[in-house]
Every structure is written in C-alpha cells, then in structure tokens.
Design an enzyme around this catalytic site. Structure first.
Site, PDB file in Angstrom:
ATOM      1  N   ASP A  37     -10.743  75.488  94.176  1.00  9.51           N
ATOM      2  CA  ASP A  37      -9.776  74.701  93.401  1.00  9.51           C
ATOM      3  C   ASP A  37      -9.112  75.594  92.371  1.00  9.51           C
ATOM      4  O   ASP A  37      -9.739  75.961  91.376  1.00  9.51           O
ATOM      5  CB  ASP A  37     -10.479  73.537  92.695  1.00  9.51           C
ATOM      6  CG  ASP A  37     -10.882  72.444  93.663  1.00  9.51           C
ATOM      7  OD1 ASP A  37     -12.064  72.038  93.647  1.00  9.51           O
ATOM      8  OD2 ASP A  37     -10.015  72.022  94.444  1.00  9.51           O
ATOM      9  N   ASP A 177      -9.751  64.462  99.329  1.00 11.13           N
ATOM     10  CA  ASP A 177     -10.417  65.253  98.296  1.00 11.13           C
ATOM     11  C   ASP A 177     -10.492  64.476  96.993  1.00 11.13           C
ATOM     12  O   ASP A 177      -9.470  64.065  96.471  1.00 11.13           O
ATOM     13  CB  ASP A 177      -9.587  66.538  98.085  1.00 11.13           C
ATOM     14  CG  ASP A 177     -10.136  67.463  97.017  1.00 11.13           C
ATOM     15  OD1 ASP A 177      -9.442  68.437  96.695  1.00 11.13           O
ATOM     16  OD2 ASP A 177     -11.248  67.211  96.536  1.00 11.13           O
TER      17      ASP A 177
HETATM   18  C1  DX5 Z   1     -10.045  67.923  91.784  1.00  5.92           C
HETATM   19  C2  DX5 Z   1     -10.364  68.864  92.919  1.00  5.92           C
HETATM   20  C3  DX5 Z   1     -11.493  68.392  93.793  1.00  5.92           C
HETATM   21  C4  DX5 Z   1     -12.777  68.140  93.057  1.00  5.92           C
HETATM   22  C5  DX5 Z   1     -13.721  67.395  93.973  1.00  5.92           C
HETATM   23  O1  DX5 Z   1      -8.797  68.224  91.268  1.00  5.92           O
HETATM   24  O2  DX5 Z   1      -9.228  69.069  93.715  1.00  5.92           O
HETATM   25  O3  DX5 Z   1     -11.721  69.321  94.835  1.00  5.92           O
HETATM   26  O4  DX5 Z   1     -13.325  69.329  92.664  1.00  5.92           O
HETATM   27  O5  DX5 Z   1     -14.875  67.101  93.272  1.00  5.92           O
HETATM   28  P1  DX5 Z   1     -15.603  65.682  93.369  1.00  5.92           P
HETATM   29  O6  DX5 Z   1     -16.130  65.598  94.779  1.00  5.92           O
HETATM   30  O7  DX5 Z   1     -16.691  65.817  92.342  1.00  5.92           O
HETATM   31  O8  DX5 Z   1     -14.612  64.622  93.071  1.00  5.92           O
END
Ligand code: DX5
Length: 232
Positions: A37, A177
């Site tokens: 990310d 996501d």
């Molecule tokens: C948020 C990111 C995601 C996040 C997912 O902006 O794009 O990839 O890290 O994490 P969880 O599964 O904890 O929502």
C-alpha cells in the site's frame, strides 16, 4: 470470466522492523501474491513506503508483488515500482488525469496494469479502459488506513463490474480491498470478486496466517460456487 479466488495480504499491519521475514512467512502461509500500500499523504491522509522498501523485500518472496498506488499523478513513479519488483501496478482512477495513457504505460514497462475505484466512484469510470487493464480494484473502505469496517454497499458495484468484465470477454481480475474478514468475504465473492486483499484480519488470526489464508479461500470458493456455479 470468474477466476478461482486469490488471497493477497496487505503488508500494512506487518512488523516493519523485520519486513523480509514477514514477507517470507506470508509466502509459507500460501498467499497468492503480496500487496504494497503506497500512500503519499496527499491522495490519502497517510504516508507509507517508497520503492526502496519494496525492492529490499523482493529477494525474500516467492510470490509476485502488486503496488497499490494511492498517490496523486502516479505517472512519474510507475517505473520505480516496476524496477522494485512489482509485477502489477494499480493506480486510482480519481488520481490519474490520463487513465488510458497511464494504464498503457504500465504495460509498456513490462508490468500488468490495474485501476482502483474509491467506494463513491461509479463502475462507469472504467468502462472505456477495459482493454488497457488487467485488474479492477473496488475499494471496500475509503483508502488510507487498515482496520476499517467493510462497506457492504460496494457489493452492488462489484456485481456491475463483474457483468461488465464478463460482457467484455477479457480475463480481467476483480479485486476487493478493505475490511475483508471471514465475515465479509462471502458477500464480496458472491457479488463477483475473485481477488481478496486482507490486512488486519489475516495478520491477527490466533491460529496463524496459513489457517487464515485457507479459511478465506474456502469461504470465497463456496460463495463462488453458490452464486456463480463451477469456477474454471
Ligand atoms: C487501505 C488499504 C488496504 C488496507 C487493508 O487504504 O488499501 O489494503 O491495508 O487492510 P484491512 O484488511 O485491515 O482493511
């Protein structure tokens, strides 16, 4: 065409003081690739990793890397992430002025291309770039942080994107996501997603990452079977 489910961790919850080991552990747990990310503090109110961090982790991984670029005007950065070892580079439709050109540029650089949509952005935003993209990412949280609650209202858009992809006949992956857990993955898979990013839930499972990956994959496959029949 719906693909068998791919389980992809976001490394945001990882212990950054031992990223190489964390990446190796995720590979041992049976993940299909790893998502990085990338946040610039402008497109989203958070700052994360540059290409050098990803490049340093590359030798520790037996699976592919995808870079989710949550940055404004990503064009200048594309080559840096491909050089860092990302075989898939995803840009946001909301942050890219010339989306068609940018997606084509990612492919020219030798990587697969992807376009991401924030929860409020309609599916129509990608209707004219299907030929240029290998993946569409429907965010199920507003980007910028891990550990947020899944937005079920996005499932209607996932179903719209599934219908758009199937009508095109192109082998485009449909990724979700944000807030993906054992309680939410079936809804997303049933709507037609086939790639699932999980961060805090996958890292937080007491039985370990391998059991977490198996559970997510089984739940997604069951939902595919239930809503879409046999998946080739
Ligand atoms: C948020 C990111 C995601 C996040 C997912 O902006 O794009 O990839 O890290 O994490 P969880 O599964 O904890 O929502």
């Amino acid at each position: 065409m719906l693909h068998p489910p791919l389980i992809v961790p976001s490394v945001l919850p990882a212990d950054f003081s031992r990223l190489g080991e964390e990446v190796a552990e995720l590979c041992e747990a049976g993940v299909d690739r790893i998502q990085w990310d990338v946040m610039d503090g402008v497109f989203v109110p958070n700052l994360t990793m540059g290409p050098d961090v990803i490049a340093a982790s590359r030798p520790h991984s037996s699976v592919g890397f995808e870079a989710h670029l949550m940055v404004v005007e990503p064009d200048e950065l594309l080559g840096r992430y491909v050089d860092a070892g990302c075989e898939l580079v995803i840009v946001h439709a909301e942050a890219t002025t010339h989306l068609h050109r940018t997606l084509a540029r990612i492919r020219e650089l030798g990587a697969r291309s992807g376009v991401a949509l924030n929860p409020a952005t309609p599916a129509s935003a990608v209707a004219h770039v299907l030929d240029e993209t290998d993946l569409i990412l429907a965010m199920t949280v507003n980007p910028g942080f891990g550990g947020q609650a899944y937005i079920p209202a996005v499932e209607a858009k996932v179903a719209e994107l599934r219908a758009m992809i199937d009508a095109s006949g192109l082998p485009i992956e449909l990724e979700v996501d944000g807030g993906i857990t054992d309680q939410t993955i079936a809804g997303a898979a049933g709507a037609g997603a086939d790639v699932f990013i999980s961060g805090s839930w996958l890292f937080g499972q007491p039985d370990g990452k391998a059991a977490a990956v198996r559970r997510l994959r089984d739940l997604a496959a069951q939902a595919h079977q239930q809503h879409h029949g046999e998946v080739a």
